[in-house]
Every structure is written in structure tokens, then in C-alpha cells.
Design a protein around this motif. Structure first.
Motif, mmCIF file in Angstrom:
data_model
loop_
_atom_site.group_PDB
_atom_site.id
_atom_site.type_symbol
_atom_site.label_atom_id
_atom_site.label_comp_id
_atom_site.label_asym_id
_atom_site.label_seq_id
_atom_site.Cartn_x
_atom_site.Cartn_y
_atom_site.Cartn_z
ATOM 1 N N SER B 15 58.941 52.831 -86.731
ATOM 2 C CA SER B 15 59.230 51.770 -87.904
ATOM 3 C C SER B 15 59.966 50.654 -87.579
ATOM 4 O O SER B 15 59.761 49.737 -88.243
ATOM 5 N N ALA B 16 60.862 50.519 -86.391
ATOM 6 C CA ALA B 16 61.733 49.233 -85.990
ATOM 7 C C ALA B 16 60.824 48.195 -85.661
ATOM 8 O O ALA B 16 61.115 47.067 -85.710
ATOM 9 N N GLU B 18 58.225 47.141 -87.507
ATOM 10 C CA GLU B 18 57.734 46.479 -88.692
ATOM 11 C C GLU B 18 58.189 45.123 -88.765
ATOM 12 O O GLU B 18 57.451 44.090 -88.888
ATOM 13 N N GLY B 19 59.419 44.923 -88.532
ATOM 14 C CA GLY B 19 59.942 43.703 -88.558
ATOM 15 C C GLY B 19 59.726 42.717 -87.291
ATOM 16 O O GLY B 19 59.508 41.560 -87.725
ATOM 17 N N ARG B 22 56.039 41.363 -88.221
ATOM 18 C CA ARG B 22 56.227 40.340 -89.384
ATOM 19 C C ARG B 22 56.591 38.903 -88.826
ATOM 20 O O ARG B 22 55.991 38.135 -89.102
ATOM 21 N N ASN B 40 55.859 33.857 -96.494
ATOM 22 C CA ASN B 40 56.137 35.135 -96.901
ATOM 23 C C ASN B 40 55.110 35.923 -97.271
ATOM 24 O O ASN B 40 55.049 37.258 -97.044
ATOM 25 N N ASP B 41 54.135 35.597 -97.920
ATOM 26 C CA ASP B 41 52.854 36.103 -98.286
ATOM 27 C C ASP B 41 52.507 36.844 -96.920
ATOM 28 O O ASP B 41 51.775 37.939 -96.920
ATOM 29 N N ARG B 43 53.768 37.601 -93.981
ATOM 30 C CA ARG B 43 54.890 38.433 -93.731
ATOM 31 C C ARG B 43 54.761 39.747 -94.372
ATOM 32 O O ARG B 43 54.828 40.847 -94.030
ATOM 33 N N THR B 44 54.642 39.802 -95.735
ATOM 34 C CA THR B 44 54.322 40.757 -96.656
ATOM 35 C C THR B 44 53.039 41.565 -96.374
ATOM 36 O O THR B 44 53.003 42.753 -96.081
ATOM 37 N N SER B 47 53.354 43.309 -92.756
ATOM 38 C CA SER B 47 54.323 44.643 -93.142
ATOM 39 C C SER B 47 53.545 45.866 -93.858
ATOM 40 O O SER B 47 53.618 46.920 -93.365
ATOM 41 N N GLU B 48 52.732 45.502 -94.577
ATOM 42 C CA GLU B 48 52.036 46.726 -95.298
ATOM 43 C C GLU B 48 51.158 47.049 -94.334
ATOM 44 O O GLU B 48 50.922 48.557 -94.287
ATOM 45 N N THR B 51 52.823 49.063 -91.622
ATOM 46 C CA THR B 51 53.400 50.369 -92.281
ATOM 47 C C THR B 51 52.436 51.289 -92.416
ATOM 48 O O THR B 51 52.867 52.480 -92.125
ATOM 49 N N ILE B 54 51.897 53.144 -88.976
ATOM 50 C CA ILE B 54 53.167 54.103 -88.788
ATOM 51 C C ILE B 54 53.265 55.184 -89.662
ATOM 52 O O ILE B 54 53.677 56.267 -89.176
ATOM 53 N N VAL B 55 53.087 55.121 -90.873
ATOM 54 C CA VAL B 55 53.175 56.104 -91.831
ATOM 55 C C VAL B 55 52.055 57.185 -91.891
ATOM 56 O O VAL B 55 52.030 58.556 -91.794
#
Lengths: 101, 147
Positions: B15-16, B18-19, B22, B40-41, B43-44, B47-48, B51, B54-55
């Protein structure tokens, strides 16, 4: 700590700082739950002013806060929502569920 | 159409990262001279997608996630996020708002966010083999921007 809390007169104020992503959401959720269990507040104010980035992990945090406050019969306020977080929360329709200030 | 630039990076599903993902995508997108909102869009959405890998893709193990960034001549950025994880049995269901198998910590809004922040989203998945998420976003050319 990514979340700082203080309580006064059964009002819990929680300020979240930094990047609110999956990597950090677990710690924030755990601390928020701990504070809510401890204080059983009538009001919860979530201050997002220090959030530099938020993704859907932040939606989960706000929904948890909303449902927990409903369970306690209290009110949730979300304040100082930065523009980037606001776009994410609105895309998820959270502005129809709670007031984003 | 052939890309005019391309970058690729692979990293472990920690999870580290994710940043890191982005920031890598935002740095690559910088050559399009995007607005702050556009960055920002991007990056967002990244990120999704990361993630999710990862999940969901590697729930009990660590695996590789590959982020591929492509730039096209019409100012379109293509972001591909690929894993070799467990796959998604029913992509259509997974894309529904609020649907999640991730428990109370997850909102089930990841694909919804990707869809609303990107122009196009394609999800291909084979159970047991992995998932490829491809997103496109056209960045408006700004007056006075260098070509």
C-alpha cells in the motif's frame, strides 16, 4: 498521527491530515472508532482542511462517521473540504447524504 | 494511433506504493501542461486502480503491479494498470457503485470514481490470471502552451 481529536462538552472534533488513501485509511478509521467509543459524542466535526489528497478510501471514512453518528443519534459536520476531496465526495454522491462545508 | 511517448513502471502490491504510483502518473502527465484539476483527476483515478490491485488482486500475497503511461498526439493520456492476481469473476457487477468485497473499510466507489474522472474506462479480467484496467483522458490544449 494522521488524525488528531479533541472533545469538549460531548462534541468530538477530529482533524485529518495528509493523504487519505487506502494506505492510511485503516489507521484513521481505527482511531476514529476508538474516539467515538470513548466519547459517545452528540456532535462530530470532521475537519478535512489538512487533507492533501483523498480517494475513495476517504468516502469509506466519511460513511463510517455518518453511520456511527446516526447510531449515536448525533450529528456529523464535515468542514474545510479541499477542492480535490470535494470532487471525489460529490462524484460518490456524498453531498446528498451530508453537508460538505 | 501510435503513442508519442511511453513510460512503464512495475512495483510490489504494497500500500505504500499507492502514493508512488500517483506521483509517477502525475509526473508523466506534466508534459501535457495539465491544469491542477486535471492532474488531481489523474492522481485520483490511478490511486483507485492501484488500490484495487493491492486490496483485491493480491488479497493474501504480494504481486507485481504494472503502470503503463502513454501519450498520444491528440493530447490524450492513456493509463494502464495491470496485475497478475486473482481476477474479477463478474466485471459488470464489480463496476456497480457501492459494490465491494473489501469489507467495511472500502466504499465500493473505486470504479465509479475512475469512470467519472476519466473519459474512458475499460476493464478486462480473467479469473486466476489477472486484470487490466485501461483509462483515457484527453487534456485540453491551453492557449500559449508549448507544443
Amino acid at each position: 498521527m494522521a488524525i488528531t481529536c479533541r472533545t469538549e462538552d460531548r462534541s468530538l472534533y477530529a482533524a485529518i491530515e495528509g493523504e487519505l488513501d487506502h494506505h492510511r485509511a485503516r489507521e484513521i478509521l481505527a482511531e476514529l472508532d476508538r474516539q467515538l467509543d470513548l466519547e459517545l459524542p452528540r456532535r462530530l466535526t470532521l475537519d478535512l482542511g489538512g487533507v492533501s489528497f483523498m480517494d475513495s478510501s476517504g468516502i469509506a471514512v466519511l460513511l463510517r462517521a455518518y453511520h456511527r453518528m446516526n447510531g449515536l443519534g448525533g450529528r456529523l459536520r464535515v468542514i474545510h473540504v479541499p477542492q480535490q476531496a470535494d470532487r471525489v465526495l460529490r462524484a460518490a454522491g456524498l453531498d446528498r447524504l451530508m453537508e460538505l462545508e | 494511433m501510435k503513442p508519442i511517448n511511453e513510460a512503464m513502471v512495475s512495483f510490489l502490491s504494497r500500500s505504500a506504493n499507492e502514493g508512488f504510483a500517483r506521483t509517477a502518473a502525475a509526473s508523466f502527465a506534466a508534459q501535457l501542461d495539465p491544469t491542477l484539476d486535471e492532474v488531481n483527476d489523474i492522481r485520483t483515478a490511478v490511486s483507485e486502480a492501484v488500490t484495487n490491485c493491492i486490496v483485491h488482486a493480491y488479497p493474501d500475497s504480494l504481486g507485481l503491479v504494472t503502470l503503463r503511461l502513454r501519450l498520444y498526439g491528440d493530447n490524450t493520456l492513456e493509463i494502464q494498470v495491470k496485475d497478475k492476481g486473482v481476477g474479477i469473476p463478474d466485471v459488470e457487477q464489480a463496476r456497480q457503485p457501492m459494490y465491494t468485497t473489501g469489507g467495511a473499510d472500502r466504499s465500493g466507489m473505486g470504479f465509479t470514481i475512475m469512470e467519472s474522472f476519466m473519459d474512458k474506462l475499460r476493464v478486462r479480467s480473467t479469473p486466476g490470471r489477472g486484470t487490466v484496467v485501461t483509462m483515457r483522458r484527453r487534456i485540453a490544449r491551453r492557449a500559449g502552451a508549448a507544443g
